[in-house]
Design a protein around this motif. Structure first.
Motif, PDB file in Angstrom:
ATOM      1  N   GLU A   1      23.325  -9.293  44.516  1.00 30.89           N
ATOM      2  CA  GLU A   1      23.627 -10.158  43.372  1.00 30.89           C
ATOM      3  C   GLU A   1      25.016 -10.759  43.528  1.00 30.89           C
ATOM      4  N   THR A   2      25.232 -11.887  42.910  1.00 28.01           N
ATOM      5  CA  THR A   2      26.550 -12.494  42.817  1.00 28.01           C
ATOM      6  C   THR A   2      26.764 -12.892  41.367  1.00 28.01           C
ATOM      7  N   ALA A   3      27.969 -12.590  40.859  1.00 31.52           N
ATOM      8  CA  ALA A   3      28.249 -12.895  39.455  1.00 31.52           C
ATOM      9  C   ALA A   3      29.721 -13.228  39.273  1.00 31.52           C
ATOM     10  N   ARG A   4      29.983 -14.078  38.288  1.00 30.17           N
ATOM     11  CA  ARG A   4      31.356 -14.326  37.862  1.00 30.17           C
ATOM     12  C   ARG A   4      31.710 -13.252  36.840  1.00 30.17           C
ATOM     13  N   GLU A   5      32.867 -12.639  37.051  1.00 34.89           N
ATOM     14  CA  GLU A   5      33.309 -11.550  36.193  1.00 34.89           C
ATOM     15  C   GLU A   5      34.797 -11.701  35.945  1.00 34.89           C
ATOM     16  N   VAL A   6      35.329 -10.793  35.160  1.00 34.79           N
ATOM     17  CA  VAL A   6      36.771 -10.688  34.964  1.00 34.79           C
ATOM     18  C   VAL A   6      37.177  -9.295  35.433  1.00 34.79           C
ATOM     19  N   LEU A   7      38.187  -9.246  36.282  1.00 34.74           N
ATOM     20  CA  LEU A   7      38.755  -7.988  36.738  1.00 34.74           C
ATOM     21  C   LEU A   7      39.955  -7.672  35.863  1.00 34.74           C
ATOM     22  N   LEU A   8      39.945  -6.495  35.252  1.00 33.69           N
ATOM     23  CA  LEU A   8      41.069  -6.060  34.436  1.00 33.69           C
ATOM     24  C   LEU A   8      41.911  -5.080  35.239  1.00 33.69           C
ATOM     25  N   LEU A   9      43.215  -5.317  35.273  1.00 34.03           N
ATOM     26  CA  LEU A   9      44.192  -4.398  35.856  1.00 34.03           C
ATOM     27  C   LEU A   9      44.928  -3.788  34.682  1.00 34.03           C
ATOM     28  N   ILE A  10      44.679  -2.516  34.432  1.00 33.16           N
ATOM     29  CA  ILE A  10      45.137  -1.850  33.215  1.00 33.16           C
ATOM     30  C   ILE A  10      46.204  -0.836  33.581  1.00 33.16           C
ATOM     31  N   LYS A  11      47.432  -1.019  33.062  1.00 31.66           N
ATOM     32  CA  LYS A  11      48.550  -0.122  33.356  1.00 31.66           C
ATOM     33  C   LYS A  11      48.615   0.957  32.295  1.00 31.66           C
ATOM     34  N   ILE A  12      48.485   2.227  32.717  1.00 29.41           N
ATOM     35  CA  ILE A  12      48.363   3.342  31.771  1.00 29.41           C
ATOM     36  C   ILE A  12      49.216   4.531  32.197  1.00 29.41           C
ATOM     37  N   ARG A  13      49.319   5.501  31.305  1.00 30.73           N
ATOM     38  CA  ARG A  13      49.795   6.837  31.667  1.00 30.73           C
ATOM     39  C   ARG A  13      48.587   7.550  32.268  1.00 30.73           C
ATOM     40  N   ALA A  14      48.774   8.184  33.409  1.00 30.79           N
ATOM     41  CA  ALA A  14      47.658   8.858  34.081  1.00 30.79           C
ATOM     42  C   ALA A  14      46.990   9.882  33.169  1.00 30.79           C
ATOM     43  N   ALA A  15      47.758  10.548  32.348  1.00 33.20           N
ATOM     44  CA  ALA A  15      47.214  11.570  31.443  1.00 33.20           C
ATOM     45  C   ALA A  15      46.251  10.981  30.409  1.00 33.20           C
ATOM     46  N   ASP A  16      46.308   9.669  30.195  1.00 33.28           N
ATOM     47  CA  ASP A  16      45.447   9.021  29.197  1.00 33.28           C
ATOM     48  C   ASP A  16      44.150   8.481  29.784  1.00 33.28           C
ATOM     49  N   TYR A  17      43.863   8.773  31.066  1.00 36.27           N
ATOM     50  CA  TYR A  17      42.693   8.174  31.700  1.00 36.27           C
ATOM     51  C   TYR A  17      41.401   8.394  30.899  1.00 36.27           C
ATOM     52  N   SER A  18      41.132   9.610  30.475  1.00 36.83           N
ATOM     53  CA  SER A  18      39.868   9.887  29.765  1.00 36.83           C
ATOM     54  C   SER A  18      39.733   9.040  28.508  1.00 36.83           C
ATOM     55  N   ALA A  19      40.816   8.907  27.751  1.00 38.15           N
ATOM     56  CA  ALA A  19      40.776   8.094  26.531  1.00 38.15           C
ATOM     57  C   ALA A  19      40.573   6.619  26.874  1.00 38.15           C
ATOM     58  N   VAL A  20      41.193   6.157  27.958  1.00 37.58           N
ATOM     59  CA  VAL A  20      41.028   4.768  28.397  1.00 37.58           C
ATOM     60  C   VAL A  20      39.576   4.530  28.813  1.00 37.58           C
ATOM     61  N   GLU A  21      39.028   5.443  29.580  1.00 37.73           N
ATOM     62  CA  GLU A  21      37.627   5.319  30.002  1.00 37.73           C
ATOM     63  C   GLU A  21      36.694   5.238  28.793  1.00 37.73           C
ATOM     64  N   GLN A  22      36.891   6.099  27.822  1.00 35.25           N
ATOM     65  CA  GLN A  22      36.038   6.097  26.630  1.00 35.25           C
ATOM     66  C   GLN A  22      36.178   4.785  25.847  1.00 35.25           C
ATOM     67  N   ALA A  23      37.387   4.272  25.751  1.00 33.34           N
ATOM     68  CA  ALA A  23      37.603   3.000  25.049  1.00 33.34           C
ATOM     69  C   ALA A  23      36.900   1.853  25.775  1.00 33.34           C
ATOM     70  N   ILE A  24      36.982   1.848  27.098  1.00 29.93           N
ATOM     71  CA  ILE A  24      36.302   0.807  27.878  1.00 29.93           C
ATOM     72  C   ILE A  24      34.792   0.913  27.679  1.00 29.93           C
ATOM     73  N   LEU A  25      34.252   2.114  27.788  1.00 24.26           N
ATOM     74  CA  LEU A  25      32.802   2.297  27.636  1.00 24.26           C
ATOM     75  C   LEU A  25      32.313   1.876  26.258  1.00 24.26           C
ATOM     76  N   ALA A  26      33.126   2.074  25.239  1.00 24.88           N
ATOM     77  CA  ALA A  26      32.732   1.699  23.879  1.00 24.88           C
ATOM     78  C   ALA A  26      32.620   0.188  23.719  1.00 24.88           C
TER      79      ALA A  26
END
Length: 109
Positions: free
Chosen positions: A53-78
Motif C-alpha cells: 500500500e501507499t498512503a499520504r500520512e503525517v509523521l509526528l515527532l513527539i518530544k517527551i519525558r521517557a518515564a511518560d511513554y505509557s501515558a503518551v501511548e495511551q493518549a495516542i491510541l485514544a
C-alpha cells in the motif's frame, strides 16, 4: 538542568491521518505529556494485510519525558484512527542542555 540528563527524554514517532494529527499534537502538549510535537507530511509505502500500500500520512515527532511513554501511548491510541498505529519511542542519548532544560520545564506534571 536540575539534575536531569538527556536519557530522561525520548522522541516518540507515530503516523496518522492529516485530520487526526492536530488533535494528537494539541492533546499531548496541552496535558504537558509532550513539550513539542512536530508534524511532517509524508508518503509511506508499506505491507498491510498481504498487499503493498501507499498512503499520504503525517509523521509526528513527539518530544517527551521517557518515564511518560505509557501515558503518551495511551493518549495516542485514544485519538488515533488507525487499526494498528506505529508508536515507537527512541531514546535521547545526548542533547543541548538548554533545550533539554526547556523540555523538562515544558513537560513537568
Amino acid at each position: 538542568m536540575s539534575g536531569e540528563v538527556a536519557k530522561d527524554y525520548a522522541i516518540v514517532l507515530t503516523t496518522c491521518s492529516a485530520e487526526v494529527a492536530p488533535r494528537i499534537a494539541e492533546a499531548l502538549v496541552g496535558t504537558k505529556l509532550a513539550g513539542c510535537v512536530q508534524r511532517l507530511p509524508i508518503e509511506s509505502t508499506y505491507r498491510w494485510k498481504g498487499e503493498v500500500e501507499t498512503a499520504r500520512e503525517v509523521l509526528l515527532l513527539i518530544k517527551i519525558r521517557a518515564a511518560d511513554y505509557s501515558a503518551v501511548e495511551q493518549a495516542i491510541l485514544a485519538l488515533q484512527d488507525y487499526e494498528t498505529p506505529e508508536i515507537i519511542m527512541l531514546p535521547v542519548e545526548q542533547g543541548f542542555a538548554g533545550y533539554l532544560s526547556w523540555l523538562g520545564e515544558a513537560t513537568r506534571r
